[in-house]
Design a protein around this motif. Structure first.
Motif, PDB file in Angstrom:
ATOM      1  N   ARG A 268       0.844  -1.204   0.000  1.00  0.00           N
ATOM      2  CA  ARG A 268       0.000   0.000   0.000  1.00  0.00           C
ATOM      3  C   ARG A 268       0.878   1.254   0.000  1.00  0.00           C
ATOM      4  N   ALA A 269       1.971   1.212   0.752  1.00  0.00           N
ATOM      5  CA  ALA A 269       2.844   2.380   0.857  1.00  0.00           C
ATOM      6  C   ALA A 269       3.716   2.567  -0.374  1.00  0.00           C
ATOM      7  N   ASP A 270       4.027   1.451  -1.060  1.00  0.00           N
ATOM      8  CA  ASP A 270       4.931   1.527  -2.212  1.00  0.00           C
ATOM      9  C   ASP A 270       4.402   0.645  -3.343  1.00  0.00           C
ATOM     10  N   PRO A 271       3.539   1.184  -4.208  1.00  0.00           N
ATOM     11  CA  PRO A 271       2.996   0.382  -5.328  1.00  0.00           C
ATOM     12  C   PRO A 271       4.057  -0.141  -6.283  1.00  0.00           C
ATOM     13  N   GLY A 272       5.254   0.429  -6.259  1.00  0.00           N
ATOM     14  CA  GLY A 272       6.327  -0.055  -7.111  1.00  0.00           C
ATOM     15  C   GLY A 272       6.778  -1.460  -6.770  1.00  0.00           C
ATOM     16  N   LEU A 273       6.356  -1.960  -5.600  1.00  0.00           N
ATOM     17  CA  LEU A 273       6.687  -3.330  -5.217  1.00  0.00           C
ATOM     18  C   LEU A 273       5.803  -4.367  -5.908  1.00  0.00           C
ATOM     19  N   ALA A 274       4.804  -3.910  -6.641  1.00  0.00           N
ATOM     20  CA  ALA A 274       3.789  -4.811  -7.178  1.00  0.00           C
ATOM     21  C   ALA A 274       4.348  -5.959  -8.017  1.00  0.00           C
ATOM     22  N   PRO A 275       5.307  -5.741  -8.933  1.00  0.00           N
ATOM     23  CA  PRO A 275       5.798  -6.876  -9.720  1.00  0.00           C
ATOM     24  C   PRO A 275       6.337  -8.017  -8.865  1.00  0.00           C
ATOM     25  N   ALA A 276       7.141  -7.694  -7.839  1.00  0.00           N
ATOM     26  CA  ALA A 276       7.683  -8.748  -6.974  1.00  0.00           C
ATOM     27  C   ALA A 276       6.570  -9.428  -6.190  1.00  0.00           C
TER      28      ALA A 276
END
Length: 422
Positions: free
Chosen positions: A272-280
């Motif tokens: 939620r805090a960092d959507p850039g983590l989505a691929p992992a």
């Protein structure tokens, strides 16, 4: 527990709902084990990856299908699957796959990012409206199904008003993908397949009358120009399979993944805090609770794998969900850990039959999970979710949730901030 006994347990309703303990019982016999005469079961990651890529192993062909189901040609469900790229071997498989591959190219998928995000935002708005009275909503029916079905229907050129029809038809048809199916279940699958086939017969006629910029029109034009490149039976079978595969797996990925995230609140908070983590996160969700748990192959020549000889004509059951938890490949595999090194799960297969829509499914999940968590920060399960008694395609019957107080929609978030294009 003997391997044959463990396999029987895996095929039971109890084993299908939670296959992971049974996978470990099978794994105790080795990464490849002969469970029955002529039937081998694979739980190891490197062994499954190797066999999926081995040209000596293929999907069930017509000759073998005649032995298993002598009257399969009279079954709309079996014949729909059999005539599609899903259940054909090279060169027919390669020929059909090339015709549809352009619609799922990395460039085409990357260009769909803003469209997918907009559809997801609209669905979240509507879901929040339905939950305004504080009652639970079914996130499968309101989000996890309509998002991927809307995307694949747009690619195929299916009118928006027809999309609600497909969930039941597809759910019925996919029963035929199970490793065991009763006469009654086959009758249900046949009914769903017949409805889907009849629908696409009408859509094909409509696209001949009025061509459009969609995959259905493109395939119809290939068939009409050269029936040797795509026969009439193959045209209908592949339209059915493209539709069903285009949303069934992704719906289960979204449902299974959301349950995992809600049961791991710290991991959900980090995403939620960092959507850039989505691929992992999506790779780990695919590994941890795969929406596709198994596939089968038949040996056309002797193959040695995992210390065993697989004779020509033998059947191999590749348990993808077990391979994704192989401790030789993944440390502490029973733990959900989105920070682990890239998982490279086998959920979409490998080799010639690697899922054509894998990139699209990843894109939808990479966008959907951060949006759900950011727009609905108080999202919570409303009771215990109930799994379908399916093994091949693992998912939930329904998924009731409480939304809590929605956050303000962040319409200004750049699409690229939600992870890299797959």
């Amino acid at each position: 527990m003997e391997a044959a006994e463990a396999l029987t347990l895996l095929m039971s309703p109890q084993g299908r709902v939670d296959p992971y303990p049974t996978y470990e019982r099978l794994r105790a016999h080795g990464p490849v084990v002969q469970a029955l005469p002529g039937l081998y079961v694979v739980t190891g990651y490197p062994e499954a990856d190797e066999l999926l890529r081995d040209p000596r192993l293929g999907v069930l062909d017509d000759a073998l299908r005649d032995q298993v189901w002598p009257n399969w040609r009279q079954s709309p469900a079996i014949s729909s699957i059999a005539r599609s790229m899903l259940r054909t071997n090279p060169p027919d498989h390669s020929r059909m796959r090339r015709l549809a591959a352009g619609a799922f190219s990395p460039r085409r998928i990357a260009g769909m990012r803003d469209v997918v995000r907009a559809q997801a935002e609209e669905l979240l708005d509507a879901m929040a409206g339905r939950a305004a009275d504080g009652k639970p909503v079914d996130v499968l029916a309101d989000f996890a199904y309509p998002l991927p079905v809307g995307v694949i229907c747009a690619l195929l050129g299916v009118p928006a008003q027809d999309r609600p029809l497909f969930r039941r038809w597809a759910g019925d048809l996919t029963g035929v993908l199970e490793p065991e199916i009763t006469t009654e279940e086959l009758a249900v699958a046949d009914a769903g397949a017949a409805e889907l086939r009849d629908y696409f017969v009408e859509l094909v006629v409509a696209r001949r009358r009025a061509p459009a910029d969609d995959l259905t029109t493109a395939l119809v034009q290939v068939h009409d120009a050269d029936g040797d490149r795509l026969t009439g039976a193959e045209l209908l079978a592949n339209l059915v399979v493209l539709l069903v595969a285009g949303f069934e797996t992704t719906t289960n990925l979204l449902g299974n993944g959301l349950v995992v995230l809600l049961r791991h609140p710290e991991a959900a908070a980090a995403l939620r805090a960092d959507p850039g983590l989505a691929p992992a996160y999506v790779e780990e969700l695919l590994r941890y609770d795969s929406p596709v748990q198994l596939t089968t192959r038949t040996s056309t020549a002797p193959v040695r794998c995992g210390g065993l000889d697989l004779p020509a004509g033998s059947t191999t059951l590749l348990l993808l969900g077990a391979a994704n938890r192989d401790p030789r490949r993944f440390s502490d595999p029973q733990r959900f850990d989105p920070t682990r090194d890239q998982a490279h799960p086998l959920s979409f297969g490998a080799g010639p039959h690697y899922c054509l829509g894998a990139g699209l499914a990843r894109l939808e999940a990479q966008l959907a999970f951060p949006l759900l968590l950011r727009r609905l920060p108080e999202l919570a399960l409303a009771g215990t979710p109930r799994h379908r008694t399916r093994l091949t395609l693992r998912g939930y019957e329904s998924l009731p949730v409480m939304l809590g107080t929605p956050a303000e929609a962040d319409r200004g978030t750049p699409a690229g901030a939600l992870g890299n294009t797959p």
